[in-house]
Design a protein around this motif. Sequence first.
Motif, short mmCIF file in Angstrom:
data_model
loop_
_atom_site.label_atom_id
_atom_site.label_comp_id
_atom_site.label_asym_id
_atom_site.label_seq_id
_atom_site.Cartn_x
_atom_site.Cartn_y
_atom_site.Cartn_z
N HIS A 339 -96.65 -40.42 -25.18
CA HIS A 339 -97.75 -40.80 -26.08
C HIS A 339 -99.09 -40.70 -25.36
O HIS A 339 -100.06 -40.14 -25.90
CB HIS A 339 -97.54 -42.22 -26.61
N THR A 340 -99.14 -41.22 -24.13
CA THR A 340 -100.42 -41.23 -23.40
C THR A 340 -100.51 -40.12 -22.35
O THR A 340 -101.59 -39.87 -21.82
CB THR A 340 -100.58 -42.58 -22.68
N HIS A 341 -99.36 -39.46 -22.07
CA HIS A 341 -99.29 -38.41 -21.04
C HIS A 341 -99.64 -38.94 -19.66
O HIS A 341 -100.02 -38.16 -18.78
CB HIS A 341 -100.19 -37.23 -21.41
N ARG A 342 -99.49 -40.22 -19.45
CA ARG A 342 -99.75 -40.83 -18.15
C ARG A 342 -98.43 -41.25 -17.51
O ARG A 342 -97.43 -41.50 -18.19
CB ARG A 342 -100.67 -42.05 -18.29
N MET A 343 -98.45 -41.33 -16.20
CA MET A 343 -97.27 -41.76 -15.46
C MET A 343 -97.04 -43.26 -15.67
O MET A 343 -97.95 -44.05 -15.50
CB MET A 343 -97.46 -41.45 -13.97
N GLN A 344 -95.78 -43.60 -16.01
CA GLN A 344 -95.43 -45.02 -16.20
C GLN A 344 -94.64 -45.58 -15.04
O GLN A 344 -94.75 -46.76 -14.72
CB GLN A 344 -94.59 -45.17 -17.48
N GLY A 345 -93.84 -44.74 -14.44
CA GLY A 345 -92.99 -45.21 -13.35
C GLY A 345 -92.47 -44.04 -12.54
O GLY A 345 -92.80 -42.87 -12.79
N LEU A 346 -91.62 -44.36 -11.55
CA LEU A 346 -91.00 -43.34 -10.71
C LEU A 346 -89.54 -43.71 -10.48
O LEU A 346 -89.21 -44.90 -10.36
CB LEU A 346 -91.70 -43.23 -9.36
N GLU A 347 -88.71 -42.68 -10.43
CA GLU A 347 -87.32 -42.91 -10.05
C GLU A 347 -87.15 -42.54 -8.59
O GLU A 347 -87.53 -41.44 -8.16
CB GLU A 347 -86.36 -42.08 -10.91
N ALA A 348 -86.61 -43.46 -7.80
CA ALA A 348 -86.35 -43.21 -6.38
C ALA A 348 -85.00 -42.54 -6.24
O ALA A 348 -83.98 -43.05 -6.71
CB ALA A 348 -86.37 -44.52 -5.60
N LEU A 349 -84.99 -41.38 -5.59
CA LEU A 349 -83.78 -40.58 -5.45
C LEU A 349 -83.48 -40.37 -3.97
O LEU A 349 -84.33 -39.88 -3.22
CB LEU A 349 -83.96 -39.22 -6.14
N VAL A 350 -82.30 -40.74 -3.54
CA VAL A 350 -81.96 -40.66 -2.13
C VAL A 350 -81.57 -39.23 -1.75
O VAL A 350 -80.93 -38.51 -2.53
CB VAL A 350 -80.82 -41.65 -1.78
N ARG A 351 -81.98 -38.81 -0.58
CA ARG A 351 -81.62 -37.52 -0.01
C ARG A 351 -81.12 -37.74 1.42
O ARG A 351 -81.52 -38.69 2.09
CB ARG A 351 -82.82 -36.57 0.01
N TRP A 352 -80.26 -36.83 1.86
CA TRP A 352 -79.72 -36.94 3.22
C TRP A 352 -80.12 -35.71 4.02
O TRP A 352 -79.77 -34.59 3.66
CB TRP A 352 -78.20 -37.07 3.16
N ASN A 353 -80.86 -35.93 5.08
CA ASN A 353 -81.21 -34.85 5.99
C ASN A 353 -80.05 -34.61 6.94
O ASN A 353 -80.00 -35.13 8.06
CB ASN A 353 -82.48 -35.21 6.78
N HIS A 354 -79.08 -33.82 6.48
CA HIS A 354 -77.87 -33.56 7.26
C HIS A 354 -78.23 -32.77 8.52
O HIS A 354 -79.03 -31.83 8.45
CB HIS A 354 -76.85 -32.79 6.41
N PRO A 355 -77.65 -33.13 9.66
CA PRO A 355 -78.04 -32.48 10.91
C PRO A 355 -77.80 -30.97 10.95
O PRO A 355 -78.50 -30.26 11.68
CB PRO A 355 -77.20 -33.20 11.98
N THR A 356 -76.83 -30.46 10.17
CA THR A 356 -76.57 -29.01 10.20
C THR A 356 -76.70 -28.35 8.83
O THR A 356 -76.98 -27.15 8.75
CB THR A 356 -75.15 -28.73 10.74
N ARG A 357 -76.51 -29.10 7.74
CA ARG A 357 -76.53 -28.49 6.40
C ARG A 357 -77.86 -28.63 5.70
O ARG A 357 -78.04 -28.13 4.58
CB ARG A 357 -75.42 -29.13 5.55
N GLY A 358 -78.81 -29.32 6.30
CA GLY A 358 -80.12 -29.47 5.69
C GLY A 358 -80.18 -30.60 4.69
O GLY A 358 -79.39 -31.55 4.75
N LEU A 359 -81.12 -30.51 3.74
CA LEU A 359 -81.34 -31.60 2.77
C LEU A 359 -80.27 -31.56 1.69
O LEU A 359 -80.12 -30.58 0.96
CB LEU A 359 -82.73 -31.44 2.14
N LEU A 360 -79.52 -32.68 1.57
CA LEU A 360 -78.42 -32.77 0.61
C LEU A 360 -78.78 -33.68 -0.55
O LEU A 360 -79.39 -34.74 -0.35
CB LEU A 360 -77.15 -33.29 1.29
N LEU A 361 -78.37 -33.28 -1.75
CA LEU A 361 -78.56 -34.11 -2.95
C LEU A 361 -77.45 -35.15 -3.03
O LEU A 361 -76.39 -35.00 -2.40
CB LEU A 361 -78.55 -33.22 -4.19
N PRO A 362 -77.64 -36.21 -3.81
CA PRO A 362 -76.65 -37.29 -3.88
C PRO A 362 -75.24 -36.82 -4.25
O PRO A 362 -74.26 -37.33 -3.70
CB PRO A 362 -77.21 -38.23 -4.94
N GLU A 363 -75.13 -35.86 -5.17
CA GLU A 363 -73.80 -35.42 -5.59
C GLU A 363 -73.03 -34.75 -4.46
O GLU A 363 -71.82 -34.54 -4.56
CB GLU A 363 -73.89 -34.47 -6.79
#
Length: 569
Positions: A339-363
């Motif tokens: 309705h206002t096109h303004r930001m209301q909130g944020l979802e915090a999403l965890v990521r894992w900086n794997h030492p050999t595989r790089g940035l991993l998503l939660p799944e």
Amino acid sequence: MARKPMGSGYLESLCRLLSTALELDWVCVILFPPHCRGWGTAAGIWQGGKPTPLFSYLLGNSVASELISSQVTHFAAEVEKDFPEDELLRITGATCCMGTALTGAGGEAVGALLVCHGGAVPDAAWVECILRVAQPRAALEAEWEVMGSSHGLLLEELDHALILVQQQKDYHFAVLHLELDRYQMVRESLGQSAGEQLVSMATLRLQRNLRPRDRLFRVSGGEFVVLGDGIGDGSQLLDIAGQMQESFREPLALIPAVVTLVTIGIAVSQTGYGTAGAMLRDAAVALQRARNNQRGSCQIFDERIHARLREQLSTEAALRGALDRGEFALYYQPIYSLHTHRMQGLEALVRWNHPTRGLLLPEEFLEEAEGGGLIIPLGRWTLLQAAQQMMIWRARQIVGADMYVSVNLSGKQFCDPDLVPELRALLRETGLEAKCLRLEMTETVIMGSTEPVARTLRDLETAGIAVMLDDFGTGYSSLSRLSDFPIKALKIDGRFVSRMCEVERATRIVKAIVDLGRDLGMQVVAEGVESAKQLEMLQSLGCECAQGNYMSEPRHARDTLKLFRSAGA
């Protein structure tokens, strides 16, 4: 001579005690294993102060068979004339006999406790009283014996089948590991007796779908193993599994009636097994995989599962110490008002900086984190990091006082009794207002139980922490219960949003959820928006909020400043 069942020490001790206390010639327990088809096995037998070799026992026209339909029976003198084929009476030479049926928790006969004597039984009323006292514990032990001997026979049958595979190149077989998904729920809500009644009814349905050479074994609780003899290909296997699952579409005749799904894991001999244990293990792994994918489904163990298992083990090993090494990070994806096109909130999403595989998503790691016992400490870390980051942005006046951050909770974390006290402490320590923290949980977690879930939700409401129902539309919410829960928002699963432009049914589902949220006074957030057309359709349907890569991909905290400025946060 019959093999001595496993763990029969208590039954032998009981027979010895009764023989001494009652001054009777013979005391024994006869087991009725379900796979023996008319044969019983002596599990404990005591004669005149010493044990006697065990034997198999043809039930037929016998004293033990008579006891199946009776509780305590007293047979008059010359009982051997009434049961001339009774092997026990022939061996003991008894002329008088009393006994009690041993029944399992589901009411099925699992054995009989018998006392025999060459003369008249002294004080029959006293003997009957003693047998009634001994019956409950003896029945429990006998049930355990039957289960143990069933498992032993299963291993013997599998070993024999594996030998046939080596001897006959065209011979194949399969192991189907089945689980009744309602067994535990029925036990916890209606009691153990109802759980065993469920198993008995399920056993009858499964037996109707077996071929003549197939064998059925109960291995624990609500789990069974079927040894599928001579099964040669995957399509035949899936047909047999499908028939078993189809047979459970009709409710079982419990009060209340129960519809149970059957989840199946399968291992096939073509994989090349050397031991029965390895084949049972892989069938159990396939069952777990099927359970994780969807209850009521079927999974055949193959090389892909082998590869996935190796990957899981590697991931679990790398996860140990990942928190201490600082390898996790939070990324934030904004939630916008349509309705206002303004930001209301944020979802915090965890990521894992794997030492050999790089940035991993939660799944790519959450399943392993849960299996390795890391999910609760990881969830606590996520909540703390998100709350602290919000306070940093607030202190720098980057976000307003009404901006909120939402954090996903796992089922284990939500069911943790320390959750609400820990959240209260977190808010005190960080200074974040309760209205600025929201928790996201899937509807499967929230709708999967009753009073414990409702109590936690009420405690969260009292603490001022709002709950958002994530991935809405993919679970099994009861709308009548949904209206009773203090839920702030529904988040439409992104799979519906992504298909709106191509599939009319997906559009109707999204509209129904938007209308439902409005009627229940809940905010509705569409997830996974990937295009301008999807955004326009959501606006036309009256959806209140949206998030997705079209507006902004998840970003690390250090990369969000420009995003806040452009969004007018």
